[in-house]
Design a protein around this motif. Structure first.
Motif: not given
Length: 370
Positions: A152-180
């Motif tokens: 079966v023909k597979e759709p070409k994957s796009k390179n959309t998985r690199k996170l920007a530095r600002s996103q990395i920082e936001a995710l890292y800070e957001g870890i405190e919201q997941v568990q208390s």
């Protein structure tokens, strides 16, 4: 009762997988094939995947009341229909998943085709003789011998998985919201840092053990992490996918690991993994992928930035390339067995391309055409 995959262990302690029926009779044809793959150096994880795929195929054979050597190309249309509606509880299959099943079965038949006396031809492939008609001398390659008729023909994957530095920082800070709980926040932040700062796979991260990190040596501002195969293997989620390797990491990360191990990590006395569960009844026990995936899903939803462990790996590899590191260095650091696997991390994002082009323009400004 349907067929099922069972895990066994050989006399020398090697983990194996077999398919059994309702009376626990082993399907010998699959055993011979998997033994052949094992001798070729296939990993236990790959063998398990092959075994699961073949379980679905042999389940279809039972429904059709056929032996595997009786299957012809026209029968494969029925298999594809079964694959879409029955295998995997009827969930829609992606093109990649379908092609994986097809590749597994084609390899299975290729093995018996090579043995001789079992099958006349591979029901999943056709000979491509048209490519050879115009040459008296020609190189022989796998792709010129046969190709998949059902792929079966597979759709070409796009390179959309690199996170920007600002996103990395936001995710890292957001870890405190997941568990208390403070200890869980520290553990999850450490896990996030290891994934992002090393580019390791999630299984490699969870499989790290207490003797897999080294302090910086005198005069050095980096320590070492060792990704390697351990015995006993606590869980299949810790299995090393490709290469063992030792990589340099920041001294700050090493000290964070040490702080967690010495002061925060629950110690049941049974397990040596660095990262462990903090809640009863599994307190002090090794972690597996399921809870980690749940954590990343919760984090992505709370911060509104999609992120998976593999996206952190992709981001690390891409940032290394953008910083000018050689592909061979990146290949070793990420544990790729082939440089072709490293190539998919070699695509800078649009912002990086823009910055690079601005530098290029400045360098050749005097030569710009007016």
């Amino acid at each position: 009762m349907p067929l099922k995959v069972e895990k066994t262990q050989s006399d020398n302690g090697v983990e194996k997988f077999v398919i059994v029926d309702e009376n626990y009779n082993i399907i010998e044809e699959v055993v011979l094939f998997l033994n052949w793959l094992e001798k070729k150096g296939m990993s236990a994880g790959t063998l398990e995947t092959y075994c699961n795929d073949l379980k679905e195929f042999f389940s279809w054979l039972e429904i059709k009341e056929m032996k595997f050597y009786e299957v012809r190309k026209r029968d494969m249309l029925s298999w594809l229909e079964y694959l879409e509606t029955n295998a995997g509880k009827g969930k829609p299959k992606s093109a990649r998943t379908k092609n994986r099943y097809l590749a597994t079965i084609a390899s299975f038949y290729r093995y018996y085709e090579g043995l001789g006396g079992w099958i006349e031809s591979n029901p999943l492939t056709v000979k491509d003789n048209m490519k050879l008609n115009h040459y008296l001398n020609h190189p022989i390659r796998r792709k010129t011998l046969d190709f998949s008729f059902f792929r079966v023909k597979e759709p070409k994957s796009k390179n959309t998985r690199k996170l920007a530095r600002s996103q990395i920082e936001a995710l890292y800070e957001g870890i405190e919201q997941v568990q208390s709980e403070a200890d869980l926040v520290i553990r999850n932040k450490l896990m996030f840092r290891i994934l992002y700062e090393t580019g390791c796979r999630i299984g490699e991260c969870l499989g790290l053990r207490l003797n897999d990190y080294e302090y910086p040596k005198a005069g050095k501002n980096y320590g070492l992490l060792w990704f390697r195969t351990h015995s006993p293997l606590y869980h299949k989620d810790h299995r090393l996918k490709t290469l063992e390797r030792q990589i340099p990491v920041s001294d700050d990360l090493i000290y964070n690991i040490d702080e967690y191990v010495c002061n925060i990590r629950p110690d049941s006395g049974q397990f040596q993994t660095i990262l462990v569960n903090h809640r009863r009844p599994n307190e002090g026990k090794y972690m597996t992928r399921g809870p980690v995936n749940t954590f990343f899903n919760d984090l992505s939803r709370l911060v509104e930035i999609e992120c998976t462990p593999h996206w952190l790996r992709h981001t690390h590899g891409t940032e290394l390339k953008e910083a000018g590191f050689d592909s061979v260095y990146i290949q070793h650091r990420l544990g790729h067995s082939s440089i072709n696997s490293t190539a998919k991390y070699m695509h800078p994002d649009l912002e990086t391309q823009g910055i690079a082009y601005e530098k290029f323009q400045k360098q050749r400004r005097s030569a710009l055409l007016q």
